[in-house]
Write an enzyme that holds these catalytic residues in place. Structure first.
Site, PDB file in Angstrom:
ATOM      1  N   PRO A 130      -4.981 -62.115   0.754  1.00 12.28           N
ATOM      2  CA  PRO A 130      -5.404 -61.196  -0.316  1.00 12.28           C
ATOM      3  C   PRO A 130      -4.419 -61.164  -1.488  1.00 12.28           C
ATOM      4  O   PRO A 130      -4.754 -60.660  -2.552  1.00 12.28           O
ATOM      5  CB  PRO A 130      -5.446 -59.823   0.373  1.00 12.28           C
TER       6      PRO A 130
ATOM      7  N   GLU B 192      -0.309 -59.460  10.358  1.00 11.83           N
ATOM      8  CA  GLU B 192       0.085 -58.978   9.028  1.00 11.83           C
ATOM      9  C   GLU B 192       0.342 -60.139   8.067  1.00 11.83           C
ATOM     10  O   GLU B 192       0.567 -59.932   6.886  1.00 11.83           O
ATOM     11  CB  GLU B 192       1.323 -58.085   9.111  1.00 11.83           C
TER      12      GLU B 192
ATOM     13  N   ARG C  91     -20.792 -78.095  -0.901  1.00  9.98           N
ATOM     14  CA  ARG C  91     -22.112 -78.143  -1.526  1.00  9.98           C
ATOM     15  C   ARG C  91     -22.065 -78.825  -2.890  1.00  9.98           C
ATOM     16  O   ARG C  91     -23.098 -79.197  -3.421  1.00  9.98           O
ATOM     17  CB  ARG C  91     -22.740 -76.757  -1.622  1.00  9.98           C
TER      18      ARG C  91
ATOM     19  N   ASP D  40     -26.571 -73.729 -11.169  1.00 13.02           N
ATOM     20  CA  ASP D  40     -26.191 -72.515 -10.457  1.00 13.02           C
ATOM     21  C   ASP D  40     -25.786 -71.396 -11.376  1.00 13.02           C
ATOM     22  O   ASP D  40     -25.233 -71.610 -12.431  1.00 13.02           O
ATOM     23  CB  ASP D  40     -24.944 -72.783  -9.592  1.00 13.02           C
TER      24      ASP D  40
END
Ligand code: 6GU
Length: 245
Positions: free
Chosen positions: A87, A114, A152, A167
Site C-alpha cells: 500500500p 506487517e 490481456r 478500453d
C-alpha cells in the site's frame, strides 16, 4: 513476457492459470508465470519466514535471509525489475500497466504480515506498487490484478486487437454503454442510433456517452486530460442540451 512471483501462497496464482484470459495467455508461449516460496529457502526445522518487529508492536515481519536467498534463486532466470506490492507504493493505473506490459520480464515480491524487512526493500526492490488506497492482507491479490491487466494487453490475447485500445482508460475516458440482443428487453430499448449502421454517427454517440459519464462520475479524469477539439465541442454541446432542459 516472463513473470516470476515470490509468495508464501503460490497456490493463489493457480486461479490465473486456470481461468479466462490469463489462462489463454499463459497456455501460449508468449507468457510464463512461475512462483517461488521463501519458505523453501529457510534453514530451520520449522521453516520460519517471519519474526517479531524490533521496537515492538503488533504483527510479524518477513525475515530478510529467506527472502534474499529466494530472490537469488529467481535471479538465476529473471533479470527484470523487482516490484514489491504494498500500500506504500505508487498507485497502479493503466499507464503503468502499459509500461510494465512492454517489458520482457518482471519479478513480483508479495509481502504478508506487517510487511518485509526494510533492508530487503532498500537492497533488492526496484519499484513499489499499490493497487489502491485500502489494505489487503498481502500482496498476492494485488500482483494477480497487475498480472491480469498486463496479460490481456499481450498481442493475440484479447478477442480482437481493437478491444484493448478501445478500453475505458486507455483513452483516459470511461467507457460508453454497450447493448446486445434483444432490441427490446422488458420495455428497455436499444438506442436507435446503434441500430442504424451509420458508423460516424455511432462513433459520435459513443464519444458523447463517454464524455458525459466521465464528467459526472470521474471529473478528475477530464481535468488531467487534454481534450481534442471535437471532444471540447461535444462537451460544450452537452452543456447546452442540459441547460435547455
Ligand atoms: Cl499492493 N498490498 C496490500 N497488502 N494492500 C494493498 C495493496 C498492496 N494495494 C492496495 N492495498
Amino acid at each position: 513476457m516472463r513473470i516470476d512471483v515470490i509468495t508464501l501462497f503460490p497456490g493463489m496464482f493457480d486461479v490465473l492459470r486456470e481461468n479466462g484470459i490469463t489462462r489463454i495467455a499463459l497456455e501460449r508461449e508468449s507468457a510464463g508465470l512461475s512462483c517461488y516460496n521463501p519458505r523453501d529457502f529457510t534453514g530451520d526445522r520449522h521453516r520460519t519466514v517471519d519474526d517479531r518487529p524490533y521496537g515492538g508492536g503488533p504483527g510479524m515481519v518477513m525475515m530478510p535471509e529467506p527472502l534474499d536467498r529466494c530472490i537469488d534463486a529467481v535471479r538465476q532466470a529473471n533479470s527484470g525489475p523487482l516490484i514489491y506490492l504494498s500500500p506504500q507504493g505508487e498507485t497502479l493505473d493503466q499507464r503503468l500497466v502499459e509500461e510494465l506490459a512492454g517489458l520482457p520480464s518482471l519479478v513480483f515480491l508479495c509481502g504478508r504480515y506487517e510487511g518485509v524487512d526494510e533492508r530487503i526493500l532498500v537492497s533488492r526492490v526496484d519499484r513499489e506498487v499499490s493497487i489502491g488506497d485500502y489494505v489487503l492482507a498481502g500482496g498476492e491479490l494485488a500482483a494477480m490484478v497487475l498480472i491480469e491487466c498486463m496479460l490481456r494487453l499481450l498481442p493475440g490475447v484479447l478477442g480482437s486487437a481493437e478491444s484493448a485500445t478501445q478500453d475505458s482508460f486507455s483513452a483516459g475516458l470511461l467507457d460508453h454503454p454497450h447493448y446486445t440482443r434483444p432490441e427490446d428487453y422488458r420495455g428497455m430499448r436499444v438506442p436507435g442510433v446503434l441500430l442504424g449502421g451509420n458508423h460516424a454517427e455511432i462513433g459520435r454517440w459513443r464519444l458523447n456517452r463517454s464524455l458525459e459519464r466521465t464528467r459526472t462520475r470521474r471529473p478528475d479524469l477530464l481535468e488531467r486530460r487534454m481534450l481534442s477539439e471535437v471532444e471540447q465541442q461535444l462537451l460544450t454541446a452537452l452543456d447546452t442540451e442540459q441547460n435547455d432542459e
